[in-house]
Scaffold this active site. Structure first.
Site, PDB file in Angstrom:
ATOM      1  N   LYS A 112     -18.380 -39.227  35.267  1.00 57.64           N
ATOM      2  CA  LYS A 112     -18.330 -40.505  35.985  1.00 57.64           C
ATOM      3  C   LYS A 112     -18.229 -40.288  37.491  1.00 57.64           C
ATOM      4  CE  LYS A 112     -16.635 -43.532  32.399  1.00 57.64           C
ATOM      5  NZ  LYS A 112     -15.675 -44.537  31.968  1.00 57.64           N
ATOM      6  N   LYS A 194     -24.189 -40.155  24.591  1.00 59.22           N
ATOM      7  CA  LYS A 194     -23.511 -41.162  23.771  1.00 59.22           C
ATOM      8  C   LYS A 194     -23.883 -42.574  24.230  1.00 59.22           C
ATOM      9  CE  LYS A 194     -19.286 -42.253  26.164  1.00 59.22           C
ATOM     10  NZ  LYS A 194     -18.113 -43.039  25.979  1.00 59.22           N
ATOM     11  N   LYS A 197     -21.096 -48.007  27.695  1.00 55.29           N
ATOM     12  CA  LYS A 197     -21.099 -49.311  28.372  1.00 55.29           C
ATOM     13  C   LYS A 197     -21.713 -49.233  29.748  1.00 55.29           C
ATOM     14  CE  LYS A 197     -16.536 -50.655  27.016  1.00 55.29           C
ATOM     15  NZ  LYS A 197     -15.458 -50.036  27.769  1.00 55.29           N
TER      16      LYS A 197
HETATM   17  N1  AQP Z   1     -20.763 -43.919  21.731  1.00 50.52           N
HETATM   18  C1  AQP Z   1     -19.577 -44.032  21.146  1.00 50.52           C
HETATM   19  N2  AQP Z   1     -19.423 -43.718  19.846  1.00 50.52           N
HETATM   20  C2  AQP Z   1     -18.218 -43.829  19.227  1.00 50.52           C
HETATM   21  N3  AQP Z   1     -17.091 -44.258  19.864  1.00 50.52           N
HETATM   22  C3  AQP Z   1     -17.196 -44.593  21.175  1.00 50.52           C
HETATM   23  N4  AQP Z   1     -16.304 -45.049  22.072  1.00 50.52           N
HETATM   24  C4  AQP Z   1     -16.935 -45.217  23.247  1.00 50.52           C
HETATM   25  N5  AQP Z   1     -18.228 -44.886  23.157  1.00 50.52           N
HETATM   26  C5  AQP Z   1     -18.440 -44.496  21.871  1.00 50.52           C
HETATM   27  C6  AQP Z   1     -14.903 -45.349  21.782  1.00 50.52           C
HETATM   28  O1  AQP Z   1     -14.677 -46.721  22.052  1.00 50.52           O
HETATM   29  C7  AQP Z   1     -13.308 -46.903  22.447  1.00 50.52           C
HETATM   30  C8  AQP Z   1     -13.216 -47.816  23.642  1.00 50.52           C
HETATM   31  O2  AQP Z   1     -13.925 -47.228  24.736  1.00 50.52           O
HETATM   32  P1  AQP Z   1     -13.491 -47.514  26.237  1.00 50.52           P
HETATM   33  O3  AQP Z   1     -13.557 -48.943  26.529  1.00 50.52           O
HETATM   34  O4  AQP Z   1     -12.182 -46.876  26.503  1.00 50.52           O
HETATM   35  O5  AQP Z   1     -14.570 -46.811  27.092  1.00 50.52           O
HETATM   36  P2  AQP Z   1     -15.198 -45.382  27.024  1.00 50.52           P
HETATM   37  O6  AQP Z   1     -14.553 -44.469  26.064  1.00 50.52           O
HETATM   38  O7  AQP Z   1     -15.269 -44.871  28.410  1.00 50.52           O
HETATM   39  O8  AQP Z   1     -16.591 -45.796  26.401  1.00 50.52           O
HETATM   40  P3  AQP Z   1     -17.915 -46.332  27.008  1.00 50.52           P
HETATM   41  O9  AQP Z   1     -18.379 -47.378  26.087  1.00 50.52           O
HETATM   42  O10 AQP Z   1     -18.821 -45.209  27.249  1.00 50.52           O
HETATM   43  O11 AQP Z   1     -17.578 -47.007  28.384  1.00 50.52           O
HETATM   44  P4  AQP Z   1     -17.895 -46.494  29.850  1.00 50.52           P
HETATM   45  O12 AQP Z   1     -19.387 -46.374  29.942  1.00 50.52           O
HETATM   46  O13 AQP Z   1     -17.354 -47.604  30.714  1.00 50.52           O
HETATM   47  O14 AQP Z   1     -17.195 -45.204  30.028  1.00 50.52           O
HETATM   48  C9  AQP Z   1     -12.738 -45.503  22.683  1.00 50.52           C
HETATM   49  O15 AQP Z   1     -11.913 -45.139  21.591  1.00 50.52           O
HETATM   50  C10 AQP Z   1     -13.953 -44.628  22.731  1.00 50.52           C
HETATM   51  O16 AQP Z   1     -13.671 -43.318  22.276  1.00 50.52           O
END
Ligand code: AQP
Length: 332
Positions: A112, A194, A197
């Site tokens: 990030k 992966k 978001k």
């Molecule tokens: N691709 C994924 N597959 C399975 N689990 C996932 N998680 C995130 N992406 C995947 C799990 O979702 C939970 C909440 O995530 P978060 O809001 O804490 O954000 P993150 O882990 O940083 O996930 P994102 O969606 O990729 O968001 P951004 O892009 O903002 O960083 C967590 O338990 C995570 O493991």
């Protein structure tokens, strides 16, 4: 004491199928076995730039999503992180036992941070320490998360062990709960990354609030592997990813799924996958929109009250063990 779980998601952008299949789905299952706390981690959201008004709206929307996926507020505690100041207070104490080198190693920060370059905030660097505070405050036994959070969980365990050793027994050392299937749902556009978001390509993710047309269009555009066979195979990550989503939504076994698609083509798989996804999303979205503001306020108010009460003794103990919290006053 009953065994306890804690988990959360950030109210940033839009939640996607990966968030649901990797994390929220398991929260719903585990809430009946464990005393459960589910937090909308809005302080974490500020580690990247936010529009305050949008963040406030997204915070409420995410709480609605928790309820609509099946988190039962009669059974679980649902609350917003910034309503419980102990998270930020404990994060400071843990900052003082965390090594820079430990945070430097965090792959999520590297990824990030690379995107933001010179605008990277100290908060983004420190994100894993706030996450450790979230978990350790509640004497958590188990943390159900997707695989991307594994490294942060390991740091949480290290910090708990170090704090207990240096200042006296204070925190329970939590275990991760990472599902065998669905822990890493991949991007529909690039199966080596992966589903995320913050991915700039709108076709990479199925969002939980996507309408039926968007779901069909995105699956139609999803990349596939060379060849024509439809089977689970690590060497064919795009098709395996689509099949994994199908498996989790239909609860069929890989053998049943492979037999079902044995004489069919990729187009057929994508169309059926869109159907089962829409069947899941349609009633879910109706529930999201059916929760009134009053109902949500009541749930979040009682959730934060309970979370504050649960967090207080651990924060008090951590402060006292560090020579804070009035322990400098003679006679105490
Ligand atoms: N691709 C994924 N597959 C399975 N689990 C996932 N998680 C995130 N992406 C995947 C799990 O979702 C939970 C909440 O995530 P978060 O809001 O804490 O954000 P993150 O882990 O940083 O996930 P994102 O969606 O990729 O968001 P951004 O892009 O903002 O960083 C967590 O338990 C995570 O493991």
């Amino acid at each position: 004491m009953p065994k306890r779980i804690f988990s959360g998601a950030q109210p940033t952008n839009q939640l996607h199928l990966g968030n649901y299949l990797g994390a929220l789905r398991n929260w719903v299952e585990l809430q009946h076995e464990y005393e459960s706390l589910f937090c909308v981690v809005n302080l974490h959201a500020h580690t990247i730039q936010q529009d305050p008004k949008v963040l406030a709206e997204k915070t409420r929307e995410l709480a609605r999503i928790y309820l609509a996926v099946g988190i039962d507020p009669q059974v679980s505690t649902i609350f917003v992180q910034s309503d419980v100041p102990a998270h930020a207070e404990l994060a400071w104490l843990l900052n003082c036992v965390t090594r820079m080198s430990e945070l430097d190693r965090m792959t999520q920060f590297k990824e990030k941070g690379r995107k933001q370059r010179e605008n990277t905030s100290v908060g983004l660097f420190d994100y894993p320490v706030l996450m450790a505070a979230d978990i350790l405050l509640y004497q958590t036994d188990l943390v159900p998360v997707g695989e991307d959070q594994k490294q942060h969980l390991e740091l949480t365990r290290d910090l708990a062990i170090r704090f207990n050793r240096d200042f006296g027994e204070t925190f329970r050392v939590p275990d991760p709960f990472i599902p065998k299937v669905g822990a890493r749902i991949m991007s529909l556009h690039d199966p080596t990354k992966k589903m995320s978001k913050s991915d700039e390509n709108p076709n990479s993710s199925i969002l939980l609030l996507d309408d039926a047309d968007a779901v069909r269009r995105k699956f139609k555009r999803a990349v596939t592997d060379s060849g024509t066979e439809i089977r689970f195979d690590p060497a064919r990550p795009a098709i395996t990813n689509l099949l994994t989503i199908y498996q989790l939504l239909t609860k069929q076994t890989p053998e049943e799924i492979e037999a079902h698609f044995a004489d069919k083509g990729y187009g057929h798989l994508k169309a059926e996958l869109a159907d089962v996804t829409i069947d899941f999303l349609t009633p879910f979205q109706a529930r999201v929109h059916g929760i009134s503001d009053e109902e949500l306020d009541a749930i979040l108010n009682s959730g934060s009250e309970r979370a504050r009460a649960l967090a207080r003794p651990t924060l008090d103990a951590a402060q006292a063990h560090m020579g804070l919290h009035g322990s400098h006053i003679a006679g105490r």
